[in-house]
Design a protein around this motif. Sequence first.
Motif, PDB file in Angstrom:
ATOM      1  N   SER A 405     -12.612 -52.958 -46.165  1.00 55.48           N
ATOM      2  CA  SER A 405     -14.041 -53.261 -46.186  1.00 55.48           C
ATOM      3  C   SER A 405     -14.452 -53.790 -44.823  1.00 55.48           C
ATOM      4  O   SER A 405     -13.760 -54.636 -44.244  1.00 55.48           O
ATOM      5  N   LEU A 406     -15.566 -53.266 -44.332  1.00 55.31           N
ATOM      6  CA  LEU A 406     -16.154 -53.777 -43.094  1.00 55.31           C
ATOM      7  C   LEU A 406     -17.177 -54.837 -43.489  1.00 55.31           C
ATOM      8  O   LEU A 406     -18.178 -54.530 -44.154  1.00 55.31           O
ATOM      9  N   VAL A 407     -16.921 -56.096 -43.112  1.00 58.90           N
ATOM     10  CA  VAL A 407     -17.765 -57.205 -43.548  1.00 58.90           C
ATOM     11  C   VAL A 407     -18.304 -57.941 -42.337  1.00 58.90           C
ATOM     12  O   VAL A 407     -17.785 -57.836 -41.219  1.00 58.90           O
ATOM     13  N   LEU A 408     -19.382 -58.682 -42.588  1.00 63.42           N
ATOM     14  CA  LEU A 408     -19.994 -59.506 -41.549  1.00 63.42           C
ATOM     15  C   LEU A 408     -19.169 -60.766 -41.366  1.00 63.42           C
ATOM     16  O   LEU A 408     -18.825 -61.447 -42.330  1.00 63.42           O
ATOM     17  N   ASP A 409     -18.849 -61.063 -40.105  1.00 64.07           N
ATOM     18  CA  ASP A 409     -17.977 -62.203 -39.817  1.00 64.07           C
ATOM     19  C   ASP A 409     -18.760 -63.434 -39.386  1.00 64.07           C
ATOM     20  O   ASP A 409     -18.311 -64.555 -39.602  1.00 64.07           O
ATOM     21  N   SER A 410     -19.911 -63.251 -38.774  1.00 66.92           N
ATOM     22  CA  SER A 410     -20.721 -64.384 -38.322  1.00 66.92           C
ATOM     23  C   SER A 410     -22.185 -63.986 -38.387  1.00 66.92           C
ATOM     24  O   SER A 410     -22.525 -62.841 -38.686  1.00 66.92           O
ATOM     25  N   SER A 411     -23.061 -64.944 -38.105  1.00 64.73           N
ATOM     26  CA  SER A 411     -24.504 -64.691 -38.228  1.00 64.73           C
ATOM     27  C   SER A 411     -24.981 -63.753 -37.124  1.00 64.73           C
ATOM     28  O   SER A 411     -24.373 -63.651 -36.053  1.00 64.73           O
ATOM     29  N   LEU A 412     -26.093 -63.072 -37.400  1.00 68.21           N
ATOM     30  CA  LEU A 412     -26.674 -62.109 -36.474  1.00 68.21           C
ATOM     31  C   LEU A 412     -27.978 -62.652 -35.899  1.00 68.21           C
ATOM     32  O   LEU A 412     -28.640 -63.491 -36.508  1.00 68.21           O
ATOM     33  N   ASP A 413     -28.322 -62.137 -34.749  1.00 66.13           N
ATOM     34  CA  ASP A 413     -29.564 -62.508 -34.088  1.00 66.13           C
ATOM     35  C   ASP A 413     -30.159 -61.233 -33.504  1.00 66.13           C
ATOM     36  O   ASP A 413     -29.689 -60.730 -32.482  1.00 66.13           O
ATOM     37  N   ARG A 414     -31.165 -60.701 -34.167  1.00 69.09           N
ATOM     38  CA  ARG A 414     -31.737 -59.436 -33.723  1.00 69.09           C
ATOM     39  C   ARG A 414     -32.395 -59.563 -32.357  1.00 69.09           C
ATOM     40  O   ARG A 414     -32.394 -58.610 -31.559  1.00 69.09           O
ATOM     41  N   GLU A 415     -32.989 -60.711 -32.077  1.00 67.70           N
ATOM     42  CA  GLU A 415     -33.640 -60.881 -30.786  1.00 67.70           C
ATOM     43  C   GLU A 415     -32.632 -60.847 -29.634  1.00 67.70           C
ATOM     44  O   GLU A 415     -33.006 -60.536 -28.507  1.00 67.70           O
ATOM     45  N   ARG A 416     -31.377 -61.187 -29.920  1.00 64.36           N
ATOM     46  CA  ARG A 416     -30.355 -61.143 -28.869  1.00 64.36           C
ATOM     47  C   ARG A 416     -29.689 -59.775 -28.811  1.00 64.36           C
ATOM     48  O   ARG A 416     -29.598 -59.171 -27.747  1.00 64.36           O
ATOM     49  N   VAL A 417     -29.237 -59.268 -29.935  1.00 60.45           N
ATOM     50  CA  VAL A 417     -28.625 -57.942 -29.992  1.00 60.45           C
ATOM     51  C   VAL A 417     -29.192 -57.243 -31.210  1.00 60.45           C
ATOM     52  O   VAL A 417     -29.068 -57.737 -32.332  1.00 60.45           O
ATOM     53  N   SER A 418     -29.815 -56.078 -30.992  1.00 61.51           N
ATOM     54  CA  SER A 418     -30.435 -55.343 -32.100  1.00 61.51           C
ATOM     55  C   SER A 418     -29.525 -54.277 -32.678  1.00 61.51           C
ATOM     56  O   SER A 418     -29.732 -53.842 -33.803  1.00 61.51           O
ATOM     57  N   THR A 419     -28.513 -53.839 -31.946  1.00 56.57           N
ATOM     58  CA  THR A 419     -27.629 -52.772 -32.430  1.00 56.57           C
ATOM     59  C   THR A 419     -26.204 -53.046 -31.945  1.00 56.57           C
ATOM     60  O   THR A 419     -25.988 -53.429 -30.782  1.00 56.57           O
TER      61      THR A 419
END
Length: 908
Positions: A405-419
Amino acid sequence: MLSFQRRGSCTLPPLRWLLLLAAWEAGSGQLHYSIPEEAKHGTFVGRIAQDLGLELTELVPRLFRVASKDRGDLLEVNLQNGILFVNSRIDREELCGRSAECSIHLEVIVDRPLQVFHVEVEVRDINDNPPVFPLREQRLLISESKQPDSRFPLEGASDADIGENAVLVYRLSQNEYFSLEPPINSKQTKRPSLILKKVLDREKTPELNLLLTATDGGKPELTGTVQLWVRVLDVNDNDPVFDHLEYKVRIMENAAKETLVITLNATDLDEGANGQLVYSLMSIKPTGRHLFTLDEKNGELRVNGTLDYEENKLYEIEVLATDKGTPPMVGHCVVLVEILDTNDNSPEVTLTSLSLPVREDAQPNTVIALISVSDLDSGINGQVTCSLTPNVPFKIVSTFKNYYSLVLDSSLDRERVSTYDLVVIARDGGSPSLSATVSVSVEVADVNDNAPVFAQPEYTVFVKENNPPGAHIFTVSAMDADAQENALVSYSLVERRVGERLLSSYVSVHAESGKVFALQPLDHEELELLQFQVSARDAGVPALGSNVTLQVFVLDENDNAPTLLPHGAVGAGGAVSELVSRSVGSGHVVTKVRAVDADSGYNAWLSYEVQLGTGGVRSPFRVGLYTGEISTTRALDEVDSPRQTLLVLVKDHGEPALTATATVLVSLVESGQAPKSFSQASGRASAPEASLVDVNVYLIIAICAVSSLLVLTLLLYTALRCSALPMVNEATGGPGKPMLVCSSEVGSWSYSQQRRQRVCSGEVLPKTDLMAFSPSLPPNLGRDERERQESESSHPGQPRQPNPDWRYSASLRAGMHSSVHLEEAGILRAGPGGPDQQWPTVSSATPGKESESRCSSGNLSNELFFLRAEMLMAPFWVFLFFHKTRPLDIHDCFHFMLRVLQELKVDN
């Protein structure tokens, strides 16, 4: 051991846990079922939902689905009862070949939250394949010199089934020479043999036809047969014999062409040609004759093609050694070639159940995708490990053998990295190691925190009336700073009522493009301003929106022709008849053509001209260009025709101009005959005495009417003085706001009831239909205003142009009718020298310098004063009547007075 993960608030009772553990006991984390092959459609396999601990009611909401890498259409799950059933025909031999183990791996996936279960469905073999011989007929050449107990191997049958269903038992038809010996070698080569029971006698029995039957061990039994044709030979009585009846050889799958597999050796006790052997390939199972070659002289078996471990792991090759005797004798052996695996297959990586894009507020350990890896190689060559691109906020978690399974490891910030561009690397354990990669672009989705914004809060649109239905009149556009669905803007009307109708019956807006369309032709005379709002909402959840106001001004077009108002004595054909004394001088007003136009501005600016007339070379009559008054151009004489026909063309100033035609019949009479003729035309009397009595009656009625009107005016003025303030407040809709009472440059005002209601309702801007009829100027005008009026009056030959915004309303036509009578009576004429053009003026609803100087709440008393003054002049009008011999104008004056009182009553 089974491992379970508790999700949400779902718990299982202890008894169900025990049952579920018992069902999964042999699966090492899998749910195991067993079904026979060739099961019919709908055959019950197992209660998969119950065994997995899932409630039936949550199968559909949680998107319960089953996927199979092998054959996804063989099994299906009924989402109503959670039963796994057979969906299509399952052929074990087609699915797994001759493999001892055959199973279908199912991957059960449910969402919200995402869970993955692995189910193994074993396909049991049934006896559905009969034994099959490779040939319909086998020919045997046996020398008569063969001794009893000699063995003659036969080509055995094959059965596509496995286990007991593939265990074959052979039977030979009854005969006196041969018996059947059961197979004595390994399981791979279960071959029957014929045993000679007694010496053959070619002269007695040259040929034998036997039937060999193979019966499998299934229930019910299935059989196969082959005809054995035995020919008895003479002389050559020794068969070639191999060193071994069965040879076993191993070879790598990447062996090159011409690689030596084995060298076979057979011997023959005969001498000469009977002892010379020739080697040949009899059969290769499974079909692969093109993969091997055999040297017929030295017995060398070599590779002739590309071997593939993944395609076939074992080849069974039957070799014949035939001597050159007469008849030739044959020896048999079997070569078992086992293919060894090499690391020649790269791993395969498959991404499924992608949950993209990922919201930037997603929590860690959120499952993004499922990863499955596979390698066709075996052993360590097929052991695959997965890794992920470093320095990304994601990780790979192993869930089962070759499943991740590919899972999220930490929080995301779209304003910093969108893709994020992720690369999953799968590497096997071979030497050298082979790897495969798969890339996935993970887009970070924005949350809906920006509402659509218009470029400006209000737009003003000008549309000509009589537009075609569905005409595009404007396009609104709003921008949303969000992304994807959150920035997808749709447009809609903010519904409201416009008068008695809904706004949506007038206009519509395209939901995607924002184009505003007029659903029906707009009429300037009905609707001057259409004010509404368009809402823009994005597609986010929850949706955000904003509104913009559109003010659509309907521009007037010249679509209404002038309309003639009835007046005077109407004769045959609708013509107006007038009697004129021959003694009148130049400039005498005979009559007046009355016309109105429903349009506004220049489209309602009317001009009059004589189109056609009679009465000699030069007509003694003319018409005022803008007043419509028909007057004499010279003194009448005896040569003028007693009947004059005037064709008056009424034309507006629109583009193109629209016209109306009025016919005026003028009868010239002598001075003493005019009353008599008039009475005859009107039908009131037939003698001068009757005419004089009629005039006296008119005079008495006029005096009584004027006195009554004076008393009513005083009473009305007193009432208005007492209730002026409340009336103003009520008319304006709020306390302290003065009622707008406007006087024009040329006198008093008139206000239509229909327009007043529309202004008060707030539907549209008040239409400027205040008309002035009296020539008297209010005394409260400023010095500059009076000087301007005097300046204009000093140039009677130059008509004053109207304000482009004025128009005639339907409710004022009666008042205009009355005003025209006043003009006929001489009130609105500048003098006998020619008419002075008096333009109707308007007080606009938009505040301006000119309107401020003429419109205020205090002008109400002044207007009433002028009105009372005009009423007091009624005796003077009667005096003018006797001098002008125009008795019908007194009726017009009374009618105008009553109309003014009616308008005052309506407005107050």
